[in-house]
Scaffold this motif. Structure first.
Motif, PDB file in Angstrom:
ATOM      1  N   VAL A  50       0.274 -29.628  -5.520  1.00 17.68           N
ATOM      2  CA  VAL A  50      -0.956 -29.300  -6.242  1.00 17.68           C
ATOM      3  C   VAL A  50      -1.110 -27.796  -6.405  1.00 17.68           C
ATOM      4  N   VAL A  51      -0.861 -27.032  -5.346  1.00 24.23           N
ATOM      5  CA  VAL A  51      -0.985 -25.569  -5.427  1.00 24.23           C
ATOM      6  C   VAL A  51      -0.041 -25.014  -6.495  1.00 24.23           C
ATOM      7  N   ALA A  52       1.208 -25.487  -6.496  1.00 27.69           N
ATOM      8  CA  ALA A  52       2.185 -24.975  -7.468  1.00 27.69           C
ATOM      9  C   ALA A  52       1.802 -25.355  -8.894  1.00 27.69           C
ATOM     10  N   ALA A  53       1.399 -26.620  -9.096  1.00 30.16           N
ATOM     11  CA  ALA A  53       1.080 -27.076 -10.454  1.00 30.16           C
ATOM     12  C   ALA A  53      -0.157 -26.379 -11.002  1.00 30.16           C
ATOM     13  N   VAL A  54      -1.193 -26.225 -10.175  1.00 25.71           N
ATOM     14  CA  VAL A  54      -2.423 -25.583 -10.648  1.00 25.71           C
ATOM     15  C   VAL A  54      -2.198 -24.104 -10.903  1.00 25.71           C
ATOM     16  N   THR A  55      -1.411 -23.449 -10.064  1.00 28.66           N
ATOM     17  CA  THR A  55      -1.140 -22.028 -10.267  1.00 28.66           C
ATOM     18  C   THR A  55      -0.445 -21.785 -11.604  1.00 28.66           C
ATOM     19  N   VAL A  56       0.485 -22.662 -11.974  1.00 33.87           N
ATOM     20  CA  VAL A  56       1.186 -22.500 -13.245  1.00 33.87           C
ATOM     21  C   VAL A  56       0.222 -22.563 -14.425  1.00 33.87           C
ATOM     22  N   LEU A  57      -0.860 -23.327 -14.280  1.00 38.28           N
ATOM     23  CA  LEU A  57      -1.847 -23.401 -15.363  1.00 38.28           C
ATOM     24  C   LEU A  57      -2.535 -22.066 -15.621  1.00 38.28           C
ATOM     25  N   GLY A  58      -2.401 -21.113 -14.695  1.00 33.16           N
ATOM     26  CA  GLY A  58      -2.964 -19.789 -14.926  1.00 33.16           C
ATOM     27  C   GLY A  58      -2.370 -19.108 -16.143  1.00 33.16           C
ATOM     28  N   VAL A  59      -1.148 -19.491 -16.520  1.00 35.22           N
ATOM     29  CA  VAL A  59      -0.548 -18.945 -17.741  1.00 35.22           C
ATOM     30  C   VAL A  59      -1.388 -19.323 -18.957  1.00 35.22           C
ATOM     31  N   ALA A  60      -1.857 -20.583 -18.992  1.00 42.19           N
ATOM     32  CA  ALA A  60      -2.713 -21.022 -20.098  1.00 42.19           C
ATOM     33  C   ALA A  60      -4.034 -20.260 -20.107  1.00 42.19           C
ATOM     34  N   LEU A  61      -4.576 -19.982 -18.925  1.00 42.56           N
ATOM     35  CA  LEU A  61      -5.813 -19.207 -18.859  1.00 42.56           C
ATOM     36  C   LEU A  61      -5.619 -17.819 -19.446  1.00 42.56           C
ATOM     37  N   GLY A  62      -4.529 -17.158 -19.069  1.00 45.17           N
ATOM     38  CA  GLY A  62      -4.287 -15.817 -19.591  1.00 45.17           C
ATOM     39  C   GLY A  62      -4.107 -15.796 -21.098  1.00 45.17           C
ATOM     40  N   LEU A  63      -3.354 -16.750 -21.635  1.00 45.97           N
ATOM     41  CA  LEU A  63      -3.115 -16.773 -23.081  1.00 45.97           C
ATOM     42  C   LEU A  63      -4.391 -17.102 -23.857  1.00 45.97           C
ATOM     43  N   LEU A  64      -5.159 -18.060 -23.352  1.00 44.78           N
ATOM     44  CA  LEU A  64      -6.412 -18.411 -24.042  1.00 44.78           C
ATOM     45  C   LEU A  64      -7.421 -17.274 -23.970  1.00 44.78           C
ATOM     46  N   TRP A  65      -7.490 -16.608 -22.839  1.00 45.92           N
ATOM     47  CA  TRP A  65      -8.416 -15.481 -22.708  1.00 45.92           C
ATOM     48  C   TRP A  65      -8.027 -14.354 -23.663  1.00 45.92           C
ATOM     49  N   LEU A  66      -6.724 -14.078 -23.757  1.00 44.27           N
ATOM     50  CA  LEU A  66      -6.255 -13.054 -24.675  1.00 44.27           C
ATOM     51  C   LEU A  66      -6.562 -13.419 -26.129  1.00 44.27           C
ATOM     52  N   TRP A  67      -6.487 -14.688 -26.457  1.00 46.47           N
ATOM     53  CA  TRP A  67      -6.700 -15.133 -27.832  1.00 46.47           C
ATOM     54  C   TRP A  67      -8.186 -15.209 -28.196  1.00 46.47           C
ATOM     55  N   LEU A  68      -9.023 -15.674 -27.274  1.00 47.55           N
ATOM     56  CA  LEU A  68     -10.414 -15.957 -27.601  1.00 47.55           C
ATOM     57  C   LEU A  68     -11.383 -14.837 -27.234  1.00 47.55           C
ATOM     58  N   ALA A  69     -11.025 -13.979 -26.308  1.00 47.86           N
ATOM     59  CA  ALA A  69     -11.964 -12.943 -25.869  1.00 47.86           C
ATOM     60  C   ALA A  69     -12.201 -11.924 -26.981  1.00 47.86           C
TER      61      ALA A  69
END
Length: 217
Positions: A50-69
């Motif tokens: 769970v820790v590994a899988a959820v941490t990888v989702l941070g890539v999606a957070l960074g890309l979406l934040w860069l796109w939408l902010a």
């Protein structure tokens, strides 16, 4: 008058209903300990996944934040760099965008973990919180790294005097990093309380054999 069959001063033999002999109790204790150890190993293994899988989702957070902010516009007069709109709220909106994306991904990750293991457990909740925090840190770092240059002076010199350019992404409210783990834990606990399988209620049998060893009065 007949003599008693049992010799005097000889203790009565324990009946077979008094409980199983000691080796059975020892075997039961060993089985319970092995079962607990196996369950602990499974919890640790699932928690690491769970820790590994959820941490990888941070890539999606960074890309979406860069796109939408929203971007903070800057302009240079040749000597200094100024805000293009001193009353703009783009910086606050960038923090809010990060929080909204993190909450959405936190809820999504909690639903995925619940489907992965419906029975839940404290190990999964802790792993979900740790993974959410690491994912937030990863997304924050990626958004800043992939966004506009952090060297504002060099960026202004490169674009030229009087030309508007974007400031680099900043997360001013560091408490936004807790949005993902808090949302994930809340959603996971809610799903577990509503939809997790329940243990069957124990049925009392008045004719059942008392537990061994018997409890002290």
């Amino acid at each position: 008058m007949t003599a008693p069959l049992t010799p005097p001063h000889q203790p009565d033999r324990p009946s077979s209903s008094s409980g199983p002999p000691a080796p059975y109790a020892s075997a039961w204790t060993d089985d319970a300990r092995l079962a607990k150890q196996a369950e602990l190993r499974r919890d640790l293994r699932d928690g690491a996944v769970v820790v590994a899988a959820v941490t990888v989702l941070g890539v999606a957070l960074g890309l979406l934040w860069l796109w939408l902010a929203p971007r903070v516009p800057l302009v240079s007069d040749g000597d200094a760099v100024f805000l293009r709109n001193s009353e703009g709220e783009e910086a606050i909106a960038a923090d809010g965008t990060f929080v909204l994306i993190a909450v959405a991904l936190g809820a999504l990750s909690a639903a995925g973990v619940f489907l992965f293991r419906r029975r839940g457990g404290i190990a999964l909740v802790i792993a979900l919180a740790v993974g959410g925090l690491l994912a937030s840190l990863l997304g924050w770092g990626m958004g800043v790294w992939l966004g506009p240059s952090q060297d504002v002076v060099e960026h202004a010199r490169r674009v030229g005097e009087g030309v508007t350019f974007d400031a680099y992404l900043q997360l001013r409210a560091k408490g936004a990093l807790l949005a993902w783990p808090l949302a994930a834990m809340a959603v996971h606990l809610g799903l577990t309380a509503l939809f997790a399988p329940r243990d069957p209620e124990p049925v009392h049998d008045p004719y059942a054999t008392p537990a061994w060893p018997p409890r002290a009065p």
